[in-house]
Design a protein around this motif. Structure first.
Motif, short mmCIF file in Angstrom:
data_model
loop_
_atom_site.label_atom_id
_atom_site.label_comp_id
_atom_site.label_asym_id
_atom_site.label_seq_id
_atom_site.Cartn_x
_atom_site.Cartn_y
_atom_site.Cartn_z
N PRO A 91 38.16 48.12 10.66
CA PRO A 91 37.86 48.25 9.42
C PRO A 91 36.34 48.54 9.17
N GLY A 92 35.34 48.45 10.17
CA GLY A 92 34.10 48.84 9.71
C GLY A 92 33.83 50.43 10.27
N THR A 93 34.81 51.01 10.84
CA THR A 93 34.73 52.54 11.28
C THR A 93 34.50 53.41 9.93
N TRP A 94 33.39 54.32 9.80
CA TRP A 94 33.70 55.25 8.87
C TRP A 94 33.78 56.45 9.36
N SER A 95 34.22 56.75 10.37
CA SER A 95 34.52 58.15 10.94
C SER A 95 35.73 58.74 10.24
N SER A 96 37.01 57.92 10.00
CA SER A 96 38.21 58.51 9.68
C SER A 96 38.92 57.42 8.97
N ASP A 97 39.93 57.51 8.00
CA ASP A 97 40.91 56.54 7.61
C ASP A 97 41.74 56.16 8.84
N TRP A 98 42.25 56.97 9.86
CA TRP A 98 42.86 56.57 10.76
C TRP A 98 42.47 55.53 11.78
N ASP A 99 40.89 55.68 11.96
CA ASP A 99 40.36 54.74 12.85
C ASP A 99 40.21 53.36 12.05
N ALA A 100 40.09 53.45 10.79
CA ALA A 100 39.79 51.96 10.12
C ALA A 100 41.08 51.54 9.90
N GLN A 101 42.18 52.11 9.73
CA GLN A 101 43.44 51.46 9.61
C GLN A 101 44.34 51.18 10.68
N GLY A 102 43.96 51.71 12.02
CA GLY A 102 44.76 51.72 13.17
C GLY A 102 45.92 52.43 13.08
N CYS A 103 46.56 52.48 14.27
CA CYS A 103 47.72 53.45 14.19
C CYS A 103 48.88 52.89 15.30
N ARG A 104 50.02 52.92 14.79
CA ARG A 104 51.14 52.30 15.45
C ARG A 104 52.27 53.51 15.66
N GLU A 105 52.76 54.01 16.53
CA GLU A 105 53.77 54.87 16.89
C GLU A 105 54.59 54.71 17.96
N LEU A 106 55.84 54.82 17.89
CA LEU A 106 56.69 54.86 18.85
C LEU A 106 57.90 55.48 18.85
N GLU A 166 51.78 54.55 21.06
CA GLU A 166 50.50 54.64 20.73
C GLU A 166 50.35 53.12 19.77
N ASN A 167 49.47 52.25 20.12
CA ASN A 167 49.33 50.86 19.38
C ASN A 167 47.70 50.50 19.47
N THR A 168 47.11 51.41 18.52
CA THR A 168 45.59 51.38 18.19
C THR A 168 45.28 50.20 16.96
N PRO A 169 44.72 49.20 17.43
CA PRO A 169 44.48 48.23 16.59
C PRO A 169 43.43 48.81 15.43
N ARG A 211 50.48 39.76 24.18
CA ARG A 211 50.22 38.45 24.16
C ARG A 211 50.14 37.74 25.28
N ARG A 212 50.96 38.13 26.19
CA ARG A 212 51.09 37.50 27.54
C ARG A 212 50.48 38.15 28.51
N GLY A 213 49.71 39.33 28.29
CA GLY A 213 48.74 40.02 28.96
C GLY A 213 49.35 40.79 29.98
N ARG A 214 50.69 41.33 29.95
CA ARG A 214 51.24 42.08 30.70
C ARG A 214 51.27 43.70 30.46
N TRP A 215 50.89 44.02 29.12
CA TRP A 215 50.99 45.49 28.73
C TRP A 215 49.87 46.23 29.71
N ALA A 216 50.50 47.47 30.07
CA ALA A 216 49.75 48.39 30.66
C ALA A 216 50.08 49.71 30.14
N ALA A 217 49.12 50.46 29.55
CA ALA A 217 49.21 51.47 28.84
C ALA A 217 49.64 52.65 29.81
#
Length: 95
Positions: A26-41, A20-23, A89-95
Motif C-alpha cells: 500500500p505504501g508504493t506510489w509507483s503504480s496502482d498494480w504495485d499498491a494493490q498486488g496481483c494474483r494471476e493463475l 503470479e502472486n504479488t502481495p 503458509r507451510r513454507g513449501r512454495w518455490a517460485a
C-alpha cells in the motif's frame, strides 16, 4: 506444479502453468498494480475422475476435460488458490 482438487463431484489433477502472486504494498506510489498486488493463475486440467450414483469410480473422458475446465473454471481456480496459499503458509512454495 500439479495439484489435486475436488470440484462439483470431480477429483481433478490440475497443472498450474503460470502463477503470479504479488502481495499488495500500500505504501508504493509507483503504480496502482504495485499498491494493490496481483494474483494471476493459469492452469490445465490433466485428468479427472468422478463417481456415479452407486459410488463406482469413472474416469472423465479426455475430450470432456476442456468442458469441465470451462464450466467449473472459477471453482477450480479458487480451489487452486486455497492449495497454493496453504503451501505458502507451510513454507513449501518455490517460485
Amino acid at each position: 506444479m500439479t495439484y489435486e482438487v475436488i470440484v462439483e463431484g470431480f477429483v481433478l489433477q490440475v497443472e498450474v502453468t503460470y502463477c503470479e502472486n504479488t502481495p499488495p504494498c500500500p505504501g508504493t506510489w509507483s503504480s496502482d498494480w504495485d499498491a494493490q498486488g496481483c494474483r494471476e493463475l493459469e492452469f490445465k486440467v490433466l485428468s479427472g475422475i468422478c463417481y456415479d450414483d452407486d459410488g463406482v469410480r469413472m474416469d472423465v473422458d479426455l475430450l470432456a476435460l476442456p468442458l469441465v475446465s470451462l464450466q467449473y473454471g472459477r471453482q477450480i481456480e479458487v480451489a487452486l488458490w486455497l492449495e497454493i496459499d496453504a503451501q505458502q503458509r507451510r513454507g513449501r512454495w518455490a517460485a
